[in-house]
Design an enzyme around this catalytic site. Structure first.
Site, PDB file in Angstrom:
ATOM      1  N   GLY A   1       0.821  -1.198   0.000  1.00 42.33           N
ATOM      2  CA  GLY A   1       0.000   0.000   0.000  1.00 42.33           C
ATOM      3  C   GLY A   1       0.859   1.252   0.000  1.00 42.33           C
ATOM      4  O   GLY A   1       2.090   1.185   0.143  1.00 42.33           O
ATOM      5  N   PRO A   2       0.243   2.418  -0.178  1.00 37.27           N
ATOM      6  CA  PRO A   2       0.982   3.686  -0.228  1.00 37.27           C
ATOM      7  C   PRO A   2       1.711   3.963   1.086  1.00 37.27           C
ATOM      8  O   PRO A   2       1.347   3.441   2.144  1.00 37.27           O
ATOM      9  CB  PRO A   2      -0.115   4.730  -0.472  1.00 37.27           C
ATOM     10  CG  PRO A   2      -1.314   3.964  -0.933  1.00 37.27           C
ATOM     11  CD  PRO A   2      -1.209   2.609  -0.323  1.00 37.27           C
TER      12      PRO A   2
ATOM     13  N   THR B   1       4.240  -0.066   8.845  1.00 37.34           N
ATOM     14  CA  THR B   1       5.290  -0.154   9.866  1.00 37.34           C
ATOM     15  C   THR B   1       4.700  -0.116  11.267  1.00 37.34           C
ATOM     16  O   THR B   1       5.183  -0.803  12.181  1.00 37.34           O
ATOM     17  CB  THR B   1       6.300   0.995   9.679  1.00 37.34           C
ATOM     18  OG1 THR B   1       6.865   0.911   8.362  1.00 37.34           O
ATOM     19  CG2 THR B   1       7.416   0.920  10.710  1.00 37.34           C
TER      20      THR B   1
ATOM     21  N   GLU C   1      10.800  -5.395   3.783  1.00 36.29           N
ATOM     22  CA  GLU C   1      11.514  -5.338   2.502  1.00 36.29           C
ATOM     23  C   GLU C   1      12.984  -5.671   2.731  1.00 36.29           C
ATOM     24  O   GLU C   1      13.890  -4.880   2.485  1.00 36.29           O
ATOM     25  CB  GLU C   1      11.360  -3.948   1.867  1.00 36.29           C
ATOM     26  CG  GLU C   1      11.674  -3.914   0.379  1.00 36.29           C
ATOM     27  CD  GLU C   1      10.857  -4.916  -0.421  1.00 36.29           C
ATOM     28  OE1 GLU C   1      11.442  -5.899  -0.896  1.00 36.29           O
ATOM     29  OE2 GLU C   1       9.652  -4.732  -0.552  1.00 36.29           O
TER      30      GLU C   1
END
Length: 596
Positions: free
Chosen positions: A376-377, A383, A506
């Site tokens: 998502g954006p 987080t 990531e």
């Protein structure tokens, strides 16, 4: 009324300060011995003026026996030894108390929640540990004995003076109270200044720590002048407090000297007349002067003590606040086998500030052994969700469950032991590669385990090329390694934990394409049999996920596999299209119909 209010405030400030000292559990036996020795030394000092009086009034050295000389010499030696031993013991007790206090603070800092450090600057915490505790140590090791010995010396001297000549002694009381009327208000001013000095020192230390820890950012941004001005402002503030403190000392010390000189003039003048009239002997006058010194000198020490205790009050207030801050709750049940247990997020909402939620009614589940990708954006709450899973924060509403139990029921240590976390930042501590690989593990890690984990994380190649291999120092925050190297060490560290839950932010983003491919395969092997949740920005990461959670502005707007979201979710389709265009050869922006 204002005076009574001031007294109540001073008493209120003293109570937590005394409680803080008590909680350090000093050795009362050693303190008693040290104070007793100081008292003995003081009592010997009270006898000397009487001996001098007798000597001046016609007592000749010829009439002194060897035993008397030996007794006097022994008294002086005993006084010296008692004073020296007392100073050492007080310093020892003071150092032990400060060590105990620092140990409590250090433990506290480690168990405070992450939310505390969002508000408190690192340098301020460092100042609590160093500067503030140092003030306490100075009070205990250097000034506390003067309270007892000073009182005894003053009371003892005045008692002897009353015995020698009560009229002349009353003359002293016309001067001493005047000095007290001035010294007490000055002590209160010193308390205010000392408290401000401690706060400003903490703020300045925080500025230094922040700038020096990010010196590369400062230099690359050309912000040296900006930071110099900020640091100079802190230095000037400290200078201002230091000058104000100097003004108080400049009034206190000359005032004490003035009182001493005034008393000497009064005693010598009045005493001289008494000697001339025969009402007072010359020996008694000399004794009066010596006892006067025995009063004024301890009075100076008491002034220093009360000044230092005002400083200690200011220093202790912040420490008391820190020690009273709410800790993380470590108690709870142990997790026996977490690899076969699902994680459920049920109606979770959370915000860092009241009324500003970052997550709103988030619900989904992660089945054991499956991979969940969160996309998502930026600013969508991905987080923050990770932070809640790690239990850095607790949801404002809703619950996170591990199986049928809320995660809050499990001990924090047991819960975090289940998690292997690799972030984009890949934080490392100053030390060797080996120390970083085994960091946080409650067991010894063999060299073979390290090599195997490094190989799976594609880190063995560059480690073996380093001069000291696994014993290579990585520098503060790992600055001697590249971003990709730090990332691979972080992955190897997660592999060594052998967790049942993997959290990957990531994790391969800093690697080149060749390294990424190898590490991705290693991670794929590691994911087998483990519950994995990954924040993903690349399509290659999410295509094979068992479920994809699409988050926007703190809400879940889509859930499913890659193919389902391509058909049903417009923003995910745009995300996938952009990723495919980035991967396409230069000049070819076409997208296969199947991928659409």
């Amino acid at each position: 009324m204002n005076r009574n209010k001031s007294k109540r405030q001073e008493s209120k400030a003293s109570k937590p300060f005394l409680t803080l000292l008590k909680e350090t559990k000093p050795s009362y036996g050693l303190l008693a011995i040290a104070i007793a020795l100081s008292i003995i030394s003081t009592l010997v000092g009270l006898v000397i003026p009487l001996f001098t009086k007798t000597l001046v009034d016609g007592f000749s050295l010829a009439s002194v026996s060897k035993m008397q000389v030996a007794a006097i010499a022994g008294a002086f030696i005993a006084q010296t030894i008692a004073g020296g031993v007392s100073i050492y013991i007080l310093n020892y007790v003071g150092q032990k108390m400060v060590a105990s206090l620092r140990e409590r603070l250090w433990r506290k800092f480690l168990v405070l929640p992450v939310s505390y450090y969002n508000e408190a600057r690192t340098g301020e915490s460092v100042s609590r540990m160093t500067n503030d505790t140092g003030v306490i140590k100075t009070l205990v090791s250097e000034n506390i004995a003067s309270l007892f010995t000073g009182v005894i010396s003053i009371v003892g001297s005045i008692s002897v003076l009353l015995y020698l000549n009560w009229k002349m002694t009353l003359v002293l009381f016309t001067v001493l109270p005047l000095s007290a009327l001035i010294l007490v208000p000055l002590g209160r001013q010193m308390y205010k200044i000392s408290k401000g000095m401690q706060d400003e020192t903490a703020s300045f230390t925080a500025t230094l720590s922040g700038v020096l820890s990010e010196i590369r950012l400062v230099k690359s941004s050309g912000a040296e002048q900006k930071e110099f001005k900020a640091g100079k402002a802190g230095i000037m503030n400290l200078l201002s407090f230091g000058i104000r403190e100097g003004k108080i000392n400049a009034m206190i010390n000359p005032l004490v000297s003035f009182v001493l000189m005034m008393l000497l003039v009064v005693i010598i003048g009045y005493g001289g007349m008494q000697v001339s009239s025969g009402a007072l002997s010359a020996g008694e006058l000399v004794a009066f002067i010596l006892y006067l010194i025995n009063i004024v000198m301890p009075l100076t020490q008491l002034t220093t003590f009360f000044t230092q205790i005002q400083k200690a009050k200011g220093a202790s207030e912040r420490m008391i606040e820190t020690l009273g801050a709410e800790e993380e709750m470590y108690e709870g049940k142990e997790i026996i086998n977490g690899s076969e247990t699902a994680i459920r997020i049920e109606g979770v909402s959370f915000g860092y500030k009241t009324g500003e939620n970052v997550l709103n009614n988030v619900s989904f589940q992660m089945l054991p052994g499956e991979v969940t990708a969160i996309v998502g954006p930026s600013g969508g709450g991905k987080t923050t969700l990770f932070s809640l899973l790690e239990r850095f924060y607790m949801p404002l509403s809703g619950v996170i469950k591990f199986g049928d139990n809320p995660v809050s029921e499990f001990s924090l240590t047991s819960w975090r032991r289940q998690i292997g976390y690799v972030s984009q930042e890949s934080p490392l501590l100053a030390g060797t590669i080996a120390e970083n690989l085994g960091y946080g593990l409650d067991r010894e890690v063999s060299k073979d385990e390290m090599i195997n984990a490094a190989r799976m994380a594609y880190a063995d190649g560059f480690i073996e090329e380093l001069p000291d291999g696994y014993n290579t120092d990585v520098g503060e925050r790992g600055v001697k390694l590249s971003g990709g190297q730090r990332q691979r060490i972080a992955i190897a560290r997660a592999l060594l934990r052998n967790p049942s839950i993997l959290m990957l932010d990531e994790a391969t983003s800093s690697l080149d394409s060749q390294s990424e491919a190898v590490v991705q395969r290693a991670l794929s092997n590691l994911m087998k049999g483990r519950t994995t949740v990954v924040i993903a920005h690349r399509l290659s990461t999410v295509v094979n996920a068992d479920q994809i959670i699409f988050m926007e502005k703190g809400r879940i707007t889509g859930t499913g596999r890659h193919e389902e979201l391509l058909q049903n979710h417009e923003l995910y389709r745009q995300f996938a299209t952009q990723q495919l265009q980035m991967l396409a050869p230069e000049g070819d922006t076409s997208v296969d119909e199947e991928d659409r």
